[in-house]
Write a protein that holds these residues in place. Structure first.
Motif, short mmCIF file in Angstrom:
data_model
loop_
_atom_site.label_atom_id
_atom_site.label_comp_id
_atom_site.label_asym_id
_atom_site.label_seq_id
_atom_site.Cartn_x
_atom_site.Cartn_y
_atom_site.Cartn_z
N ALA A 78 0.83 -1.21 0.00
CA ALA A 78 0.00 0.00 0.00
C ALA A 78 0.87 1.26 0.00
CB ALA A 78 -0.92 -0.01 1.22
N TYR A 79 1.99 1.21 0.69
CA TYR A 79 2.93 2.34 0.72
C TYR A 79 3.42 2.65 -0.69
CZ TYR A 79 7.15 5.01 1.86
OH TYR A 79 8.12 5.97 1.93
N PHE A 80 3.81 1.62 -1.43
CA PHE A 80 4.29 1.84 -2.80
C PHE A 80 3.18 2.35 -3.71
CE2 PHE A 80 8.05 -0.69 -1.73
CZ PHE A 80 9.01 0.16 -2.22
N GLN A 81 1.97 1.84 -3.54
CA GLN A 81 0.87 2.32 -4.38
C GLN A 81 0.66 3.81 -4.13
OE1 GLN A 81 0.24 0.18 -6.70
NE2 GLN A 81 1.44 -1.26 -5.48
N GLY A 82 0.77 4.23 -2.88
CA GLY A 82 0.65 5.65 -2.56
C GLY A 82 1.77 6.48 -3.16
N LEU A 83 2.98 5.95 -3.16
CA LEU A 83 4.12 6.67 -3.76
C LEU A 83 3.95 6.80 -5.27
CD1 LEU A 83 7.20 5.12 -1.91
CD2 LEU A 83 6.31 7.45 -1.66
N LEU A 84 3.46 5.73 -5.90
CA LEU A 84 3.34 5.73 -7.36
C LEU A 84 2.17 6.58 -7.85
CD1 LEU A 84 4.17 1.99 -8.09
CD2 LEU A 84 5.65 3.98 -8.38
N ASP A 85 1.27 6.95 -6.95
CA ASP A 85 0.15 7.82 -7.33
C ASP A 85 0.59 9.28 -7.49
OD1 ASP A 85 -1.70 5.83 -7.52
OD2 ASP A 85 -2.53 6.13 -5.51
N GLN A 86 1.79 9.59 -7.03
CA GLN A 86 2.29 10.97 -7.14
C GLN A 86 2.62 11.29 -8.59
OE1 GLN A 86 5.51 11.62 -4.42
NE2 GLN A 86 4.36 10.84 -2.68
N GLU A 87 2.54 12.58 -8.90
CA GLU A 87 2.78 13.02 -10.27
C GLU A 87 4.22 12.80 -10.71
OE1 GLU A 87 2.16 17.11 -12.69
OE2 GLU A 87 0.58 16.48 -11.32
N THR A 88 5.17 13.14 -9.85
CA THR A 88 6.58 12.92 -10.16
C THR A 88 7.17 11.99 -9.12
OG1 THR A 88 7.23 14.89 -8.92
CG2 THR A 88 6.90 15.16 -11.28
N LEU A 89 7.97 11.06 -9.59
CA LEU A 89 8.58 10.08 -8.70
C LEU A 89 9.99 10.52 -8.33
CD1 LEU A 89 7.47 6.81 -10.52
CD2 LEU A 89 6.37 7.97 -8.61
N PRO A 90 10.33 10.49 -7.05
CA PRO A 90 11.68 10.86 -6.64
C PRO A 90 12.71 9.89 -7.20
CG PRO A 90 10.18 10.78 -4.75
CD PRO A 90 9.45 10.21 -5.92
N HIS A 91 13.88 10.41 -7.50
CA HIS A 91 14.95 9.59 -8.07
C HIS A 91 15.37 8.48 -7.11
CE1 HIS A 91 18.09 8.64 -10.90
NE2 HIS A 91 18.99 8.71 -9.94
N ALA A 92 15.33 8.76 -5.80
CA ALA A 92 15.70 7.75 -4.80
C ALA A 92 14.79 6.53 -4.90
CB ALA A 92 15.64 8.35 -3.40
N LEU A 93 13.51 6.75 -5.20
CA LEU A 93 12.58 5.64 -5.36
C LEU A 93 12.94 4.81 -6.58
CD1 LEU A 93 9.98 4.11 -4.62
CD2 LEU A 93 8.73 5.78 -6.00
N LEU A 94 13.28 5.48 -7.68
CA LEU A 94 13.67 4.76 -8.90
C LEU A 94 14.94 3.94 -8.68
CD1 LEU A 94 12.92 7.52 -11.54
CD2 LEU A 94 11.47 5.60 -10.87
N LEU A 95 15.88 4.50 -7.93
CA LEU A 95 17.10 3.76 -7.62
C LEU A 95 16.80 2.55 -6.75
CD1 LEU A 95 19.62 6.66 -6.93
CD2 LEU A 95 19.61 5.10 -8.87
N PHE A 96 15.95 2.74 -5.74
CA PHE A 96 15.57 1.65 -4.85
C PHE A 96 14.92 0.50 -5.63
CE2 PHE A 96 12.53 -0.47 -2.02
CZ PHE A 96 13.32 -0.77 -0.92
N LEU A 97 14.07 0.85 -6.57
CA LEU A 97 13.37 -0.15 -7.38
C LEU A 97 14.22 -0.67 -8.53
CD1 LEU A 97 9.86 1.54 -7.56
CD2 LEU A 97 10.54 -0.40 -6.15
N GLU A 98 15.44 -0.15 -8.63
CA GLU A 98 16.34 -0.49 -9.72
C GLU A 98 15.67 -0.22 -11.06
OE1 GLU A 98 17.78 -4.48 -8.98
OE2 GLU A 98 18.16 -4.00 -6.88
N ALA A 99 14.99 0.93 -11.12
CA ALA A 99 14.22 1.29 -12.30
C ALA A 99 14.61 2.65 -12.83
CB ALA A 99 12.73 1.28 -11.95
N ASP A 100 15.75 3.17 -12.43
CA ASP A 100 16.14 4.49 -12.90
C ASP A 100 16.40 4.47 -14.39
OD1 ASP A 100 18.38 2.90 -12.26
OD2 ASP A 100 19.69 4.64 -12.38
N SER A 101 16.14 5.58 -15.03
CA SER A 101 16.19 5.64 -16.49
C SER A 101 17.58 5.35 -17.04
CB SER A 101 15.69 6.99 -16.98
OG SER A 101 16.48 8.02 -16.39
N ALA A 102 18.62 5.59 -16.28
CA ALA A 102 19.97 5.32 -16.77
C ALA A 102 20.19 3.82 -16.97
CB ALA A 102 21.00 5.85 -15.79
N ASN A 103 19.56 2.99 -16.14
CA ASN A 103 19.74 1.55 -16.28
C ASN A 103 18.81 0.93 -17.30
OD1 ASN A 103 21.70 1.55 -14.33
ND2 ASN A 103 20.30 1.07 -12.67
#
Length: 163
Positions: free
Chosen positions: A81-106
């Motif tokens: 539920a925490y992640f669903q709440g984070l993903l509902d935001q308009e812009t996602l913080p870069h730290a979240l993308l790094l945590f999920l190993e989903a940053d655009s550089a990779n």
């Protein structure tokens, strides 16, 4: 970039003298699926970083009975539920993308140069676009649409369409 996250399960991990719970996180980035495993303490560190830069949903609390399967399931549901709440935001913080190993550089897809690209399919239908530019004057039927528009726009008298 479309991201979906699901904290799907948990398991007990025994690493040398240490035993801990690892949560399995399914991550889909633009349709590409990968799975990561994170400890609760890693989620907690992420939450501490994110709440400094963004509004965060409620984070599931740490409980004393951490080995109880019922408590672990509640924590898994809370993290999901925490992640669903984070993903509902308009812009996602870069730290979240790094945590999920989903940053655009990779996840950058390198495309071939335009000169190297070749069509891999055969055309099914070929249309001669010049036919739309030609006037057909050999029709035996009048063009009622064109005539109707011209009469409607340029006729000095009103036209009775009920006849």
């Amino acid at each position: 970039m479309a991201i979906q996250v699901n904290v799907s399960s948990f398991r007990k991990v025994k690493d040398d003298d240490e035993t801990y719970t690892a949560f399995t996180v399914d991550v889909w980035v633009s349709g590409i699926h990968h799975v990561i495993e994170k400890r609760y303490s890693e989620f907690e560190k992420l939450h501490q970083m994110l709440k400094k830069v963004a509004k965060t949903p409620e984070f599931p609390p740490k409980k004393v009975l951490k080995w109880n399967p019922k408590v672990l399931e509640q924590r898994r549901v809370g993290l999901d539920a925490y992640f669903q709440g984070l993903l509902d935001q308009e812009t996602l913080p870069h730290a979240l993308l790094l945590f999920l190993e989903a940053d655009s550089a990779n996840n950058t897809i390198e495309f071939m140069q335009a000169a190297d690209q070749k069509t891999t399919h055969q055309p099914v239908i070929v249309l001669d676009t010049s036919i739309y530019l030609q006037n057909k004057t050999d029709d035996s039927l009048p063009n009622i649409i064109t005539e109707g528009v011209l009469v409607g726009l340029y006729s000095p008298r009103s036209v009775d369409f009920t006849r």
